[in-house]
Design an enzyme around this catalytic site. Structure first.
Site, PDB file in Angstrom:
ATOM      1  CD1 TRP A  14      -5.823 -10.749 -21.002  1.00  0.00           C
ATOM      2  CD2 TRP A  14      -7.787 -11.441 -20.262  1.00  0.00           C
ATOM      3  NE1 TRP A  14      -6.760 -10.787 -22.130  1.00  0.00           N
ATOM      4  CE2 TRP A  14      -7.991 -11.201 -21.615  1.00  0.00           C
ATOM      5  CE3 TRP A  14      -8.968 -12.147 -19.520  1.00  0.00           C
ATOM      6  CZ2 TRP A  14      -9.234 -11.153 -22.169  1.00  0.00           C
ATOM      7  CZ3 TRP A  14     -10.048 -12.228 -20.196  1.00  0.00           C
ATOM      8  CH2 TRP A  14     -10.287 -11.620 -21.645  1.00  0.00           C
ATOM      9  CE  LYS A 190      -8.145  -1.263 -21.839  1.00  0.00           C
ATOM     10  NZ  LYS A 190      -8.273  -2.056 -20.354  1.00  0.00           N
ATOM     11  CB  THR A 247     -10.753   0.198 -18.091  1.00  0.00           C
ATOM     12  OG1 THR A 247     -11.073   0.286 -19.380  1.00  0.00           O
ATOM     13  CG2 THR A 247      -9.963  -0.986 -17.965  1.00  0.00           C
ATOM     14  NE  ARG A 254      -3.685  -5.238 -14.144  1.00  0.00           N
ATOM     15  CZ  ARG A 254      -2.976  -5.997 -14.932  1.00  0.00           C
ATOM     16  NH1 ARG A 254      -1.679  -6.642 -14.504  1.00  0.00           N
ATOM     17  NH2 ARG A 254      -3.035  -6.304 -16.406  1.00  0.00           N
ATOM     18  CG  ASN A 255      -4.413   0.492 -16.497  1.00  0.00           C
ATOM     19  OD1 ASN A 255      -3.347   0.823 -16.962  1.00  0.00           O
ATOM     20  ND2 ASN A 255      -4.865  -0.745 -17.241  1.00  0.00           N
ATOM     21  CD  GLU A 280       1.185  -3.196 -20.928  1.00  0.00           C
ATOM     22  OE1 GLU A 280       2.115  -2.697 -21.306  1.00  0.00           O
ATOM     23  OE2 GLU A 280       1.388  -4.202 -20.472  1.00  0.00           O
TER      24      GLU A 280
END
Length: 330
Positions: A14, A190, A247, A254-255, A280
């Protein structure tokens, strides 16, 4: 103020994407990275092979591992992981000129203190203008120059306009807001909802279930935001609903991909053994659950993810309990 020199703190995917965008906007851009290999690769081969392989970078982008090299920057994008923001901002603070704005580009809540990241910076970098940049973006797409739109939230309108003038592009649209807390809440919550949506997808529960969970996740975000004074328009905008949708629908997240693998039956230990960075949301769910319980905010999806990730509760058992909740009004 006029921004000509941009600093970027964080050499992950990022941070690299934002640095590439800054160069594209015509700014003199310097990116700080923790890993010497990343610094060397950006400066010599013009590619971040560790975190953003296959994306060529403009030779005008320079990298450093020295905080002091950022001393002449007009603004700094803070693109480190949320849980490292305090330590890195403390190290950066002595090197920046007075009045240089810092822009939070991380998404999360500090686990140790329960503080929003803007409050962390107000402690570690007192007196500096703070902004939040958040929205529905995948790093690789942004780095390749594909169109994106984000929320830029700050209580300092003059600095907000200066940042938009400096960084804004037809393919990088920035929408100003003064809701600093709301922009952070959307980005934090989120990530947890994306893990939950991934679990549902991994369990092969179908698209109906995924849509229902995404919608009820938005309701949790709204309740949490309302409790802390966030504006409804912010949570329904790019940094809230927009980021939630992105997302929760793609395993490029990734989540979401973390949740998907958990839904398929893998353990956190197995998944993390194959990953360079943690999603995260796996951190955020812990403090989000604590805050929700303390403040009496109803967040059943967050609680379910917490039980699975932090208490090791069986996925099937938690899912069954979530579906068995009493019927209620929307």
């Amino acid at each position: 103020m006029t921004i000509r020199k941009m600093g970027v703190l964080g050499g992950g995917a990022w941070g690299t994407a934002l640095a590439a965008t800054s160069v594209r906007a015509g700014l003199n851009t310097l990116i700080w990275a923790f890993e010497p290999a990343v610094v060397d690769a950006i400066n010599t081969t013009h590619e971040n092979k560790m975190f953003l392989a296959g994306v060529p970078l403009d030779p005008a982008l320079k990298a450093t591992g020295d905080f002091a090299a950022l001393a002449d920057r007009d603004a700094v994008l803070m693109v480190c992981p949320a849980q490292h923001l305090r330590a890195l901002s403390e190290k950066l603070q002595p090197h920046l000129k007075p009045g240089v704005p810092v822009i939070i580009c991380a998404k999360g809540i500090e686990v140790k203190t329960g503080m929003f990241l803007s409050d962390v910076l107000n402690e570690t970098m007192p007196g500096r203008p703070v902004a939040v940049l958040s929205g529905p973006t995948f790093a690789a797409e942004l780095a390749r120059g594909l169109p994106s739109a984000l929320t830029l939230a700050t209580s300092n309108e003059a600095i907000g306009k200066a940042l938009v003038a400096a960084m804004g592009l037809p393919i990088f649209r920035l929408y100003l807001s003064d809701d600093v807390i709301g922009a952070q809440i959307g980005g934090a919550v989120k990530n947890v909802m994306a893990i939950a949506t991934g679990i549902v997808a991994g369990l092969k529960m179908g698209e109906n279930a995924r849509a229902a969970l995404l919608t009820r996740g938005l309701a949790e975000m709204a309740r949490f935001g309302a409790h802390f004074g966030a504006e409804t328009e912010t949570l329904m905008g790019l940094s809230g609903l927009g980021d939630l949708v992105l997302t929760c629908v793609s395993q490029s997240s990734r989540n979401m991909s973390l949740g998907y693998e958990i839904g398929e039956g893998r353990t956190m230990a197995e998944i993390m053994a194959e990953r360079r960075t943690v999603a995260e949301g796996a951190h955020t769910v812990e403090i989000l659950h604590v805050i929700a319980k303390r403040e009496g905010i109803e967040m059943p999806i967050t609680e379910a993810v917490y039980k699975i990730l932090k208490e090791g509760a069986p996925v099937a058992e938690v899912t069954k309990a979530l579906l068995a909740r009493p019927f209620t009004r929307e």
